[in-house]
Design an enzyme around this catalytic site. Structure first.
Site, short mmCIF file in Angstrom:
data_model
loop_
_atom_site.label_atom_id
_atom_site.label_comp_id
_atom_site.label_asym_id
_atom_site.label_seq_id
_atom_site.Cartn_x
_atom_site.Cartn_y
_atom_site.Cartn_z
CD GLN A 101 -2.90 -1.17 2.53
OE1 GLN A 101 -2.86 -0.36 3.20
NE2 GLN A 101 -3.84 -2.19 2.46
CG HIS A 163 -3.62 0.14 7.74
ND1 HIS A 163 -4.70 -0.29 8.88
CD2 HIS A 163 -4.42 -0.89 6.45
CE1 HIS A 163 -5.62 -1.10 8.30
NE2 HIS A 163 -5.46 -1.35 6.85
#
Length: 239
Positions: A101, A163
């Site tokens: 991510q 995250h």
């Protein structure tokens, strides 16, 4: 690598409602719609491609001339002209830690961008010990970023590539909000509740990266730049 397109939505075609599903908590909400937003009515839209050929676009900022800046998670910043023409990658972008991510994330322009060319980027930064969310301030000249410097670097480093949070919101009063995530693991989720780290926090800084003296934790037992804490992975922010 995935490619994506920017789309314009125009009311015409019918789209189905999203099913809300069953409740997944047993406590009683404090007020109507606290935990379950009402289902929206059917909405009619058509989809028109505005620009394509982008790899994992993540952030977008509208410029005063009608064009857009768009980040690609792999590390490129591009300009999309008002007619949808996509530029080559701009130079001067910080090196990003493009894993899972992580990568180049949000972009936002300063309120006085027309005069100064100042913009802000958030990105995954590789550091000794792992990876962090970072925010940089830069000046855009043509298709080149100049005067690039970090105004925020998350601490401590994480060993997971998820995250990052990573929205940036400059404000008219010369402040900048930066959101972070808690990097996903159970241990890191606990750090979101700990005001001595910048995991799972909203950060508030002056435009130059210094700390406003009216932040809640200035002079207290916490990181001075923290504005709010206890978040999971803030990926939406607006003023």
């Amino acid at each position: 690598m995935r490619t994506a397109a920017f789309l314009a939505l125009i009311p015409t075609l019918s789209c189905a409602q999203v099913d809300q599903g069953e409740r997944n908590a047993d406590f009683t909400p404090g007020f109507d719609n606290q935990t379950r937003a009402p289902a929206l009515p059917d909405t009619s839209v058509t989809v028109t491609t505005f620009a394509d050929g982008l790899a994992n676009p993540w952030g977008i900022a509208a410029l005063p001339d009608g064009s857009f800046l768009v980040t690609e998670r792999s590390g490129s910043l591009r300009r999309i002209a008002s007619d949808g023409i996509l530029s080559d990658p701009m130079s001067g972008v910080p090196q990003v830690d493009a894993q899972q991510q992580g990568g180049l994330l949000d972009v936002a322009i300063a309120p006085d961008f027309s005069d100064t060319g100042v913009l802000y980027l958030t990105y995954a930064k590789g550091v000794d010990g792992g990876t962090v969310t970072a925010a940089a301030r830069a000046v855009l000249k043509g298709d080149t970023l100049t005067q690039v410097r970090d105004i925020f670097v998350q601490d401590p480093p994480a060993d997971t590539y998820a995250h990052y949070g990573s929205r940036v919101v400059p404000t008219p009063d010369g402040k900048v909000f930066i959101t972070t995530g808690e990097h996903f693991t159970e241990r890191n989720r606990q750090l979101a509740q700990d005001v001595t780290t910048t995991y799972g926090k909203t950060i508030r800084l002056n435009a130059d990266g210094s700390v406003p003296q009216d932040n809640p934790f200035v002079g207290k037992d916490g990181v001075d730049s923290i504005w709010s804490y206890g978040h999971r992975n803030v990926q939406g922010a607006t003023l």
